[in-house]
Design a protein around this motif. Structure first.
Motif, PDB file in Angstrom:
ATOM      1  N   UNK A 121      -0.870  11.599   2.855  1.00 46.34           N
ATOM      2  CA  UNK A 121      -1.784  10.528   3.259  1.00 46.34           C
ATOM      3  C   UNK A 121      -2.229  10.799   4.689  1.00 46.34           C
ATOM      4  N   UNK A 122      -3.528  10.894   4.904  1.00 38.91           N
ATOM      5  CA  UNK A 122      -4.001  11.314   6.228  1.00 38.91           C
ATOM      6  C   UNK A 122      -3.674  10.304   7.329  1.00 38.91           C
ATOM      7  N   UNK A 123      -3.512   9.025   6.969  1.00 43.89           N
ATOM      8  CA  UNK A 123      -3.123   8.037   7.976  1.00 43.89           C
ATOM      9  C   UNK A 123      -1.623   8.054   8.201  1.00 43.89           C
ATOM     10  N   UNK A 124      -0.856   8.063   7.116  1.00 44.32           N
ATOM     11  CA  UNK A 124       0.594   8.052   7.240  1.00 44.32           C
ATOM     12  C   UNK A 124       1.107   9.307   7.941  1.00 44.32           C
ATOM     13  N   UNK A 125       0.400  10.426   7.760  1.00 41.33           N
ATOM     14  CA  UNK A 125       0.838  11.691   8.335  1.00 41.33           C
ATOM     15  C   UNK A 125       1.031  11.579   9.850  1.00 41.33           C
ATOM     16  N   UNK A 126       0.118  10.887  10.515  1.00 40.41           N
ATOM     17  CA  UNK A 126       0.191  10.763  11.976  1.00 40.41           C
ATOM     18  C   UNK A 126       1.174   9.686  12.425  1.00 40.41           C
ATOM     19  N   UNK A 170       0.826  -1.208   0.000  1.00 39.89           N
ATOM     20  CA  UNK A 170       0.000   0.000   0.000  1.00 39.89           C
ATOM     21  C   UNK A 170       0.860   1.258   0.000  1.00 39.89           C
ATOM     22  N   UNK A 171       1.949   1.240   0.764  1.00 40.12           N
ATOM     23  CA  UNK A 171       2.859   2.390   0.784  1.00 40.12           C
ATOM     24  C   UNK A 171       3.476   2.591  -0.595  1.00 40.12           C
ATOM     25  N   UNK A 172       3.889   1.504  -1.218  1.00 37.94           N
ATOM     26  CA  UNK A 172       4.481   1.604  -2.544  1.00 37.94           C
ATOM     27  C   UNK A 172       3.524   2.209  -3.559  1.00 37.94           C
ATOM     28  N   UNK A 173       2.277   1.782  -3.508  1.00 36.83           N
ATOM     29  CA  UNK A 173       1.288   2.327  -4.440  1.00 36.83           C
ATOM     30  C   UNK A 173       1.043   3.808  -4.187  1.00 36.83           C
ATOM     31  N   UNK A 174       1.013   4.193  -2.915  1.00 41.28           N
ATOM     32  CA  UNK A 174       0.789   5.600  -2.589  1.00 41.28           C
ATOM     33  C   UNK A 174       1.930   6.473  -3.105  1.00 41.28           C
ATOM     34  N   UNK A 175       3.158   6.035  -2.900  1.00 39.95           N
ATOM     35  CA  UNK A 175       4.298   6.805  -3.385  1.00 39.95           C
ATOM     36  C   UNK A 175       4.290   6.892  -4.908  1.00 39.95           C
TER      37      UNK A 175
END
Length: 393
Positions: free
Chosen positions: A112-117, A43-48
């Motif tokens: 990303x609102x989840x990754x931000x925190x 999921x992180x890879x896709x977001x980046x």
């Protein structure tokens, strides 16, 4: 049940190899942990990759370190573990400023609102903290124009320059070292044949080098407790020295068991540290075998106590494994393992040993296999090794 290998038609060292295999299974991450981390890593890879600005640099995310090598062990005293990733900007180059590359990756993660925190800046990577589960370190990288082996460069500690590395090349090198098959004597005692049959060849067994690295890393973790945590030998040094020594040890002779091979690896590791006298001062080198200029022991030259700690630990590890070979009785073996590898994991491993040997005796199917070292069909059963780059291997 206090019997030891003397009661079985197998050598003591073959028995201990089986015990250590079961111990390693207790040290490993569970399949559920791997699957959860793999899903989140994807999921992180896709977001980046989907970021408008970062996408121009064509990010490619892949695993590195112990997760990729298959040598991961659960951290001592806690369930959280590390997942190390590389964010290779395929469209970038080493003429870019390292600080700029770091900022671009961090900015995309913050969107990303989840990754931000969950995001935490580290010295030269970004960390996502999945509380109570694991943390994921994402290191930006670009191609190394000076490396002909497909190497990369990553930001240095000050984010002012690039440092050479080659995680994929290193993984391929390690896999090649691990693929070298040792010649292991059969574990049968002379004259003993009745009731013993070979372990089927199709039962998978995690290779000796991978298991050796896992055992050494956990021994290091336990040994380092109460000492300066900043001096503990880092995993990449332990892994590199073990891999170099393993291949030479395999080539040197036929071993009685995997346990004897492990002793040879421990004995030879310090010899693969290159030591030079530079300007009247001792300098240490453990080179990355897949790219020029990366000395895994560079910090030893700034802090000599790190080198002292490595050599002290390697002596302690060799002594502890030699003492294990002289230990009699299952309870004594459990106590010895608990003091070097952890109470919980050692207890579980020895309970598995007792159960497997009991079942084997009752069924009359006590087994020995050359090159495997496990003593029963139950001990030989093995879950396929999880990889972090396409399922199971």
């Amino acid at each position: 049940m206090n019997a030891m290998a003397d009661d079985y038609p197998i050598s003591r060292h073959h028995y201990l190899a089986g015990v250590l295999e079961l111990l390693c299974r207790q040290l490993e991450l569970t399949p559920a942990q791997y699957e959860d981390a793999a899903a989140k890593y994807g999921a992180v890879g896709r977001w980046l990759n989907d970021g408008l600005l970062l996408a121009r640099l064509v990010p490619e995310v892949f695993a590195q370190g112990s997760i990729r090598l298959g040598t991961a062990v659960r951290p001592l005293g806690r369930d959280e573990f590390d997942v190390d990733l590389v964010c290779w900007l395929v469209g970038g180059h080493d003429g870019l400023e390292p600080s700029l590359v770091m900022r671009l990756v961090g900015d995309r993660l913050r969107e990303h609102r989840t990754y931000r925190d969950m995001l935490e800046p580290k010295i030269r990577c970004w960390r996502l903290n999945y509380a109570g589960e694991f943390h994921m370190d994402i290191t930006p990288a670009v191609a190394n124009s000076r490396c002909s082996n497909g190497g990369l460069v990553v930001p240095d500690r000050e984010l002012r320059d690039w440092s050479p590395t080659n995680p994929r090349g290193y993984a391929d090198w390690f896999d090649g070292q691990a693929a070298v098959q040792p010649a292991i004597e059969k574990g049968l005692r002379e004259g003993v044949r009745a009731g013993v049959e070979p372990l089927p060849d199709q039962i998978p067994f995690k290779n000796v080098l991978v298991r050796a690295v896992q055992l050494l890393k956990r021994h290091r973790d336990v040994w380092s407790q109460g000492r300066d945590s900043g001096t503990a030998p880092i995993s990449i040094i332990v892994t590199t020295l073990a891999a170099r020594t393993y291949v030479r040890a395999v080539a040197s002779r036929v071993h009685r068991s995997e346990f004897d091979l492990l002793l040879d690896v421990l004995h030879g590791m310090p010899r693969h540290v290159e030591i030079r006298n530079v300007g009247g001062r001792r300098r240490y080198f453990v080179w990355n075998p897949t790219t020029d200029g990366e000395n895994f022991a560079e910090k030893w030259n700034r802090r000599p106590e790190r080198a002292d700690a490595f050599f002290a630990w390697s002596r302690a590890a060799l002594d502890d494994f030699r003492r294990l070979s002289e230990t009699s009785g299952m309870e004594a073996v459990r106590e010895h393992l608990a003091g070097r590898f952890g109470e919980r994991e050692s207890g579980r491993a020895m309970r598995s040993v007792a159960s497997a040997v009991r079942a084997a005796r009752e069924s009359g199917h006590l087994r020995v296999a050359s090159g495997v070292g496990l003593t029963t069909g139950t001990l030989g059963a093995s879950v396929r090794a999880h990889t972090f780059y396409g399922g199971q291997g």
